[in-house]
Write an enzyme that holds these catalytic residues in place. Structure first.
Site, PDB file in Angstrom:
ATOM      1  N   LYS A   1     -28.755  18.856 -29.884  1.00  0.00           N
ATOM      2  CA  LYS A   1     -29.587  18.330 -30.603  1.00  0.00           C
ATOM      3  C   LYS A   1     -29.978  16.893 -28.776  1.00  0.00           C
ATOM      4  O   LYS A   1     -31.202  16.539 -29.067  1.00  0.00           O
ATOM      5  CB  LYS A   1     -29.385  17.271 -31.875  1.00  0.00           C
ATOM      6  CG  LYS A   1     -29.139  18.786 -32.768  1.00  0.00           C
ATOM      7  CD  LYS A   1     -29.536  17.934 -34.036  1.00  0.00           C
ATOM      8  CE  LYS A   1     -29.158  18.988 -35.079  1.00  0.00           C
ATOM      9  NZ  LYS A   1     -27.672  19.734 -35.922  1.00  0.00           N
TER      10      LYS A   1
ATOM     11  N   SER B   1     -30.053  14.471 -37.824  1.00  0.00           N
ATOM     12  CA  SER B   1     -29.395  15.841 -37.576  1.00  0.00           C
ATOM     13  C   SER B   1     -29.648  17.169 -38.581  1.00  0.00           C
ATOM     14  O   SER B   1     -28.932  18.027 -38.704  1.00  0.00           O
ATOM     15  CB  SER B   1     -27.843  15.737 -37.772  1.00  0.00           C
ATOM     16  OG  SER B   1     -26.973  16.758 -36.414  1.00  0.00           O
TER      17      SER B   1
ATOM     18  N   SER C   1     -23.542  19.526 -32.744  1.00  0.00           N
ATOM     19  CA  SER C   1     -25.103  18.287 -33.109  1.00  0.00           C
ATOM     20  C   SER C   1     -24.814  18.225 -31.665  1.00  0.00           C
ATOM     21  O   SER C   1     -25.999  17.092 -31.302  1.00  0.00           O
ATOM     22  CB  SER C   1     -25.134  18.543 -34.258  1.00  0.00           C
ATOM     23  OG  SER C   1     -25.752  19.242 -35.291  1.00  0.00           O
TER      24      SER C   1
END
Length: 365
Positions: free
Chosen positions: A79, A131, A76
């Site tokens: 991101k 997230s 993640s």
């Protein structure tokens, strides 16, 4: 011919040209797999991370690194690139209703519902605080679809010179061919910190998030150091079973900002990151850097030529321009102009008379 150039010109089986490795982005030392740290100061604290970078955000100086350009699954932390790419492209006040596909993304989620509407700003908070893989897909769809968003993200990575990064998903969910590096995560974080909206999203601890029927619920930032570490700004952490733990984060103390990125950590990393940040603050300005966080390449959109206001003509300005042109005429140009105009008028009269005679002649038949 230099050896590197010769190797680059050699074709492998099938005729595919092989591009020889050049100096690693940020400096030669950053191409090493082991620990790279400056002389004359204490070594960085030990870390179980396979790869990491400690850098000064303001100067771009890399203070220490370990396998900085090693390519690993980013989970993640990717991101951060999603947000950096899409924040300038999407109106944060635009309202959208997410698709069922977005709401049903696997993995971590902020809890999107097809029965609710969300501002783009809500989606960015859900992306960077919780997230949310669902928020990542909803943002990608709002940007024109998954394929377009992947092109945009990879173009942004190239602009940043984050050449180890290949984005295959907007969420960071594992996918073959997807990769990043500790060096690239530090580059992405540094660029993000220069964007006020990006910085605001990553540093928000808690926020109200929309729910169906006009209700709200509270979400919290997954970055534990926002509560534990003095001066912590945030950025992004990630984890998948294949990528293991990854993290990129920055903190500010005494007017200076240090960024730490780690990849492929096997366990609890928060305390280690705090120690790496402490070390960065303690040696900043006291030791020679081992490399550099390079600046982004020029934005092609910013390089496009803009209309020159001095050459554009508005209707109101046309009479003034005509007067100005007339004032610049000389006696000779006036004479030539008069002859041209007079000749044109004479030719027009002759042609008109000829037409009248032909018409009268036809009428007599």
């Amino acid at each position: 011919m230099p050896i590197a150039a010769f190797i680059a010109s050699v074709s492998l089986t099938g005729g595919t040209a092989y591009a020889a490795p050049t100096t690693p982005v940020g400096g030669e030392a950053l191409g090493r797999r082991g620990l790279v740290s400056p002389d004359g100061v204490k070594k960085p604290p030990k870390s179980k991370a396979t790869s990491y970078v400690i850098a000064d955000v303001t100067t771009g100086n890399v203070l220490a690194a370990k396998d900085a350009h090693g390519r690993y699954l980013p989970a993640s932390t990717l991101k951060a690139l999603t947000a950096l790419t899409l924040i300038p492209k999407l109106d944060k006040n635009r309202e959208i209703r997410p698709s069922r596909n977005a709401c049903n993304q696997e993995g971590s989620a902020v809890g999107l519902s097809v029965k609710a509407k969300y501002k783009v700003e809500d989606l960015f908070k859900g992306l960077m605080m919780s997230s949310g893989n669902d928020a990542a897909m909803a943002l990608a769809e709002t940007n024109g679809g998954l394929d377009k968003t992947m092109r945009d993200m990879n173009a942004e990575a190239k602009r940043l010179q984050a050449n180890d990064t290949v984005a295959k998903t907007p969420s960071g969910l594992d996918k073959p061919g997807q990769s990043s590096s500790a060096y690239d995560l530090a580059l992405i974080a540094r660029a993000g910190l220069a964007n006020p909206d990006f910085k605001r999203y990553i540093s928000t601890k808690t926020a109200n998030f929309p729910a169906p029927k006009g209700k709200h619920y509270q979400i919290s930032n997954h970055n534990k150091l926002l509560w534990r570490y003095k001066g912590m700004i945030g950025v992004k952490n990630g984890w998948t079973s294949k990528a293991r733990a990854s993290f990129v984060g920055a903190a500010t103390r005494g007017g200076h900002t240090i960024v730490v990125s780690i990849m492929r950590h096997e366990g609890f990393f928060w305390d280690e990151v705090a120690k790496l940040l402490d070390w960065g603050f303690s040696v900043r300005g006291k030791a020679a850097p081992v490399g550099k966080l390079v600046d982004p390449l020029p934005d092609p959109r910013a390089a496009a030529p803009k209309p020159d206001a001095s050459t554009s003509v508005t209707p109101a300005a046309q009479p003034a321009l005509l007067d100005r042109a007339a004032s610049k005429q000389t006696d000779s140009t006036k004479t030539v102009g008069a002859l041209v105009i007079g000749g044109g008028l004479l030719f027009g009269l002759i042609w008109l008379a000829y037409g009248i005679r032909r018409k009268r002649g036809r009428s007599r038949l």
